[in-house]
Design an enzyme around this catalytic site. Structure first.
Site, short mmCIF file in Angstrom:
data_model
loop_
_atom_site.label_atom_id
_atom_site.label_comp_id
_atom_site.label_asym_id
_atom_site.label_seq_id
_atom_site.Cartn_x
_atom_site.Cartn_y
_atom_site.Cartn_z
N TYR A 156 2.46 1.95 3.56
CA TYR A 156 3.43 1.12 2.82
C TYR A 156 4.68 1.94 2.45
O TYR A 156 5.80 1.50 2.68
CB TYR A 156 2.75 0.56 1.57
CG TYR A 156 3.58 -0.37 0.74
CD1 TYR A 156 3.77 -1.70 1.12
CD2 TYR A 156 4.18 0.06 -0.45
CE1 TYR A 156 4.53 -2.57 0.34
CE2 TYR A 156 4.94 -0.80 -1.23
CZ TYR A 156 5.11 -2.11 -0.84
OH TYR A 156 5.86 -2.97 -1.61
N LYS A 160 8.57 1.44 3.68
CA LYS A 160 9.67 1.20 2.72
C LYS A 160 10.74 2.28 2.82
O LYS A 160 11.92 2.02 2.60
CB LYS A 160 9.10 1.09 1.30
CG LYS A 160 8.18 -0.12 1.10
CD LYS A 160 8.90 -1.43 1.37
CE LYS A 160 8.04 -2.66 1.17
NZ LYS A 160 8.76 -3.91 1.42
N1 LIG Z 1 5.45 -6.82 -6.33
C1 LIG Z 1 5.93 -5.59 -6.44
O1 LIG Z 1 5.63 -4.86 -7.42
C2 LIG Z 1 6.85 -5.03 -5.39
C3 LIG Z 1 7.44 -3.78 -5.63
C4 LIG Z 1 8.32 -3.25 -4.68
C5 LIG Z 1 8.57 -3.95 -3.52
N2 LIG Z 1 7.99 -5.14 -3.30
C6 LIG Z 1 8.29 -5.81 -2.04
O2 LIG Z 1 8.85 -7.09 -2.29
C7 LIG Z 1 8.51 -7.99 -1.24
C8 LIG Z 1 7.84 -9.22 -1.83
O3 LIG Z 1 6.71 -8.82 -2.58
P1 LIG Z 1 5.83 -9.84 -3.45
O4 LIG Z 1 5.27 -9.05 -4.56
O5 LIG Z 1 6.60 -11.07 -3.72
O6 LIG Z 1 4.66 -10.13 -2.40
P2 LIG Z 1 3.72 -11.40 -2.19
O7 LIG Z 1 2.48 -10.88 -1.55
O8 LIG Z 1 3.58 -12.18 -3.47
O9 LIG Z 1 4.55 -12.28 -1.15
C9 LIG Z 1 4.79 -11.82 0.15
C10 LIG Z 1 5.42 -12.91 0.97
O10 LIG Z 1 5.60 -12.40 2.29
C11 LIG Z 1 5.07 -13.35 3.22
N3 LIG Z 1 4.62 -12.66 4.43
C12 LIG Z 1 3.62 -11.75 4.55
N4 LIG Z 1 3.50 -11.39 5.84
C13 LIG Z 1 4.44 -12.07 6.53
C14 LIG Z 1 4.82 -12.13 7.90
N5 LIG Z 1 4.18 -11.42 8.83
N6 LIG Z 1 5.83 -12.96 8.26
C15 LIG Z 1 6.48 -13.70 7.33
N7 LIG Z 1 6.17 -13.69 6.03
C16 LIG Z 1 5.17 -12.88 5.64
C17 LIG Z 1 3.96 -14.07 2.48
O11 LIG Z 1 3.73 -15.32 3.11
C18 LIG Z 1 4.58 -14.17 1.09
O12 LIG Z 1 5.44 -15.29 1.04
C19 LIG Z 1 7.59 -7.19 -0.30
O13 LIG Z 1 8.36 -6.66 0.75
C20 LIG Z 1 7.08 -6.09 -1.18
O14 LIG Z 1 6.69 -4.97 -0.43
C21 LIG Z 1 7.13 -5.71 -4.22
#
Ligand SMILES: NC(=O)c1ccc[n+]([C@@H]2O[C@H](COP(=O)([O-])OP(=O)(O)OC[C@H]3O[C@@H](n4cnc5c(N)ncnc54)[C@H](O)[C@@H]3O)[C@@H](O)[C@H]2O)c1
Length: 248
Positions: A156, A160
């Site tokens: 991961y 990133k």
């Molecule tokens: N939640 C956190 O603390 C956090 C921190 C830093 C970065 N992020 C990043 O932010 C983004 C969103 O995170 P989140 O917490 O909302 O995650 P989440 O798991 O709640 O949502 C992820 C979304 O991505 C979609 N998805 C997954 N695989 C996919 C694919 N192959 N094609 C199309 N869509 C796909 C899912 O359907 C979902 O809508 C991610 O890139 C995550 O890495 C999240």
């Protein structure tokens, strides 16, 4: 409104941060096209968004960002429907957390394919249209762990960190076409992705955040609105950390 008349594509927007960004963009007058992996997930998200913004223009389709065919078809549908693409948010992301010695090749490939290759494929598909329009804004969803590294997240964190390299390279490559490319590096955000973490770990993370709270989805969505808007018209190739001071 900051995004009046703009058309935005947001990947991974069936829930969490992507859904929050879609909501914030609609509130600022944008038309939005969202994708996620499941048909059911994106239709539910569309229903939710349409309920909040009855006059909002929303296109919701299932598309897997790790597949070039899905990316090309999705972008073609967006252009057919809205006629243009002004903003692309590469937000779709997954985790397969485990220590290196237990991490399988498929854990590595799955995370890199969605988080990093997905942003490459979707950018490639959307940029053709942005070049024709001679304008655009791309936002890649990185993470604090792409900057700091994190145990049990080699796949991961690498994906990133890779997004930061992609962001900076595309910013240089596309600036002459008036396309800006930036990244957001959120800290710990309250979504279903982080709900799975054990309570002791969540408490330990909270202690290490100077602002002493986890991010709300809105904190990240507000940053996306800013980077997508003309208010950020002279900003490209940057990583905007939205992490409560977790990594400075
Ligand atoms: N939640 C956190 O603390 C956090 C921190 C830093 C970065 N992020 C990043 O932010 C983004 C969103 O995170 P989140 O917490 O909302 O995650 P989440 O798991 O709640 O949502 C992820 C979304 O991505 C979609 N998805 C997954 N695989 C996919 C694919 N192959 N094609 C199309 N869509 C796909 C899912 O359907 C979902 O809508 C991610 O890139 C995550 O890495 C999240």
């Amino acid at each position: 409104m900051l995004l009046d008349g703009k058309t935005a594509v947001i990947t991974g927007a069936s829930r969490g941060i992507g859904l929050g960004i879609a909501e914030a963009f609609l509130a600022q007058g944008a038309k939005v096209a969202i994708c996620g992996t499941s048909e059911g997930g994106v239709s539910k998200a569309k229903e939710h968004l349409q309920g909040k913004y009855p006059n909002g223009e929303i296109l919701a389709l299932a598309a897997d960002v790790s597949k070039s065919g899905d990316c090309d078809n999705f972008i073609a549908e967006v252009i057919k429907h809205f006629g243009r693409i002004d903003i692309l948010v590469n937000n779709a992301g997954i985790t397969r957390d485990t220590l290196l010695m237990r991490m399988s090749e498929s854990d590595w490939d799955a995370v890199l394919s969605v988080n990093l290759k997905g942003a490459f494929l979707m950018s490639k598909a959307a940029v053709k249209q942005m070049i024709k329009q001679r304008s655009g804004s791309i936002i890649n969803m990185s993470s604090v762990v792409g900057q700091s590294g994190n145990a049990a997240q080699a796949n991961y964190s690498a994906s990133k960190a890779g997004l930061i390299g992609l962001t900076k390279s595309l910013a240089k490559e596309l600036a002459s076409r008036n396309i800006r490319v930036n990244a957001i590096a959120p800290g710990f955000v309250k979504t279903e992705m982080t709900e799975v973490l054990k309570e002791e770990l969540r408490d330990a993370i909270l202690q290490s955040i100077p602002l002493k709270r986890f991010a709300e989805v809105k904190d990240i969505a507000d940053a996306a609105v800013f980077l997508a808007s003309e208010n950020a018209g002279y900003i490209t190739g940057q990583v905007l950390a939205v992490n409560g001071g977790l990594y400075i």
